[in-house]
Design an enzyme around this catalytic site. Structure first.
Site, PDB file in Angstrom:
ATOM      1  N   HIS A 125       0.823  -1.204   0.000  1.00 30.02           N
ATOM      2  CA  HIS A 125       0.000   0.000   0.000  1.00 30.02           C
ATOM      3  C   HIS A 125       0.864   1.263   0.000  1.00 30.02           C
ATOM      4  O   HIS A 125       2.046   1.207   0.271  1.00 30.02           O
ATOM      5  CB  HIS A 125      -0.993   0.024   1.170  1.00 30.02           C
ATOM      6  CG  HIS A 125      -0.362   0.020   2.519  1.00 30.02           C
ATOM      7  ND1 HIS A 125       0.124  -1.120   3.109  1.00 30.02           N
ATOM      8  CD2 HIS A 125      -0.153   1.012   3.408  1.00 30.02           C
ATOM      9  CE1 HIS A 125       0.606  -0.831   4.304  1.00 30.02           C
ATOM     10  NE2 HIS A 125       0.452   0.457   4.509  1.00 30.02           N
ATOM     11  N   HIS A 152       0.972   5.414   1.354  1.00 29.31           N
ATOM     12  CA  HIS A 152       0.466   6.368   2.347  1.00 29.31           C
ATOM     13  C   HIS A 152       0.859   7.786   1.975  1.00 29.31           C
ATOM     14  O   HIS A 152       1.864   8.280   2.472  1.00 29.31           O
ATOM     15  CB  HIS A 152       1.118   6.107   3.706  1.00 29.31           C
ATOM     16  CG  HIS A 152       0.490   5.068   4.532  1.00 29.31           C
ATOM     17  ND1 HIS A 152      -0.572   5.296   5.343  1.00 29.31           N
ATOM     18  CD2 HIS A 152       0.809   3.774   4.688  1.00 29.31           C
ATOM     19  CE1 HIS A 152      -0.883   4.184   5.971  1.00 29.31           C
ATOM     20  NE2 HIS A 152      -0.060   3.243   5.585  1.00 29.31           N
ATOM     21  N   TYR A 206       3.189   8.936  11.880  1.00 26.15           N
ATOM     22  CA  TYR A 206       2.613   7.618  11.599  1.00 26.15           C
ATOM     23  C   TYR A 206       3.036   7.132  10.218  1.00 26.15           C
ATOM     24  O   TYR A 206       3.448   5.987  10.044  1.00 26.15           O
ATOM     25  CB  TYR A 206       1.086   7.688  11.685  1.00 26.15           C
ATOM     26  CG  TYR A 206       0.393   6.459  11.160  1.00 26.15           C
ATOM     27  CD1 TYR A 206       0.350   5.293  11.916  1.00 26.15           C
ATOM     28  CD2 TYR A 206      -0.216   6.460   9.914  1.00 26.15           C
ATOM     29  CE1 TYR A 206      -0.281   4.163  11.433  1.00 26.15           C
ATOM     30  CE2 TYR A 206      -0.849   5.337   9.424  1.00 26.15           C
ATOM     31  CZ  TYR A 206      -0.885   4.192  10.190  1.00 26.15           C
ATOM     32  OH  TYR A 206      -1.495   3.067   9.698  1.00 26.15           O
ATOM     33  N   GLN A 220       5.479   3.822   9.871  1.00 23.97           N
ATOM     34  CA  GLN A 220       4.557   2.713   9.627  1.00 23.97           C
ATOM     35  C   GLN A 220       5.284   1.399   9.390  1.00 23.97           C
ATOM     36  O   GLN A 220       4.897   0.362   9.904  1.00 23.97           O
ATOM     37  CB  GLN A 220       3.672   3.042   8.417  1.00 23.97           C
ATOM     38  CG  GLN A 220       3.053   1.836   7.755  1.00 23.97           C
ATOM     39  CD  GLN A 220       1.671   1.565   8.207  1.00 23.97           C
ATOM     40  OE1 GLN A 220       0.923   2.479   8.290  1.00 23.97           O
ATOM     41  NE2 GLN A 220       1.325   0.357   8.490  1.00 23.97           N
TER      42      GLN A 220
END
Length: 144
Positions: free
Chosen positions: A61, A63, A125, A129
């Site tokens: 993924h 971000h 964050y 991550q």
């Protein structure tokens, strides 16, 4: 202190934390693609006047934290980024030179949340991550 931006008739502070995944959540973002995907997104954002505040690519993924002007909707922006980046990825990394009909890299959906007053928390964050995910995997392995 928040930095307000302005256009001709509006002052704005609109930041969004977006997450989107490759088709079937495959772990397809690695190696050269993982190193290059940030540059692809930065270039696409610059083309339309969107600021890529922070971003990180995981194997399954992406971000990005985006500052999107009010003249663009979030759906338009994410659609633009996913569509144009998929074409670039197919062209540069998957060997497809033309006729992109039917070829997809990203899954249809995405997750978005407004950043608001927690911008530093969201940016931290995004930055950390990967380490957190590794820590959770280690705890899961030790628990077996």
């Amino acid at each position: 202190m928040r930095e307000w931006q302005s256009q001709s008739h509006v002052k704005w502070y609109c930041k969004y934390h977006v997450v989107f995944v490759p088709k079937y959540r495959r772990r397809a973002i690695y190696g050269t693609l993982r190193r290059r995907v940030g540059g692809i997104f930065r270039e696409l954002c610059r083309q339309v006047g969107i600021e890529l505040v922070e971003g990180h690519a995981m194997p399954d993924h992406i971000h990005p934290c985006l500052s999107i002007p009010p003249k663009f909707s979030v759906a338009y922006t994410v659609g633009f980024l996913k569509g144009k980046s998929a074409v670039r990825i197919h062209r540069e990394f998957l060997g497809q030179k033309r006729n992109f009909t039917g070829l997809h890299f990203w899954a249809k959906g995405y997750c978005v949340s407004t950043v608001g007053l927690d911008e530093q928390v969201i940016r931290a964050y995004i930055r950390h991550q990967e380490a957190e995910e590794r820590r959770i995997e280690q705890l899961y392995i030790q628990g077996l």
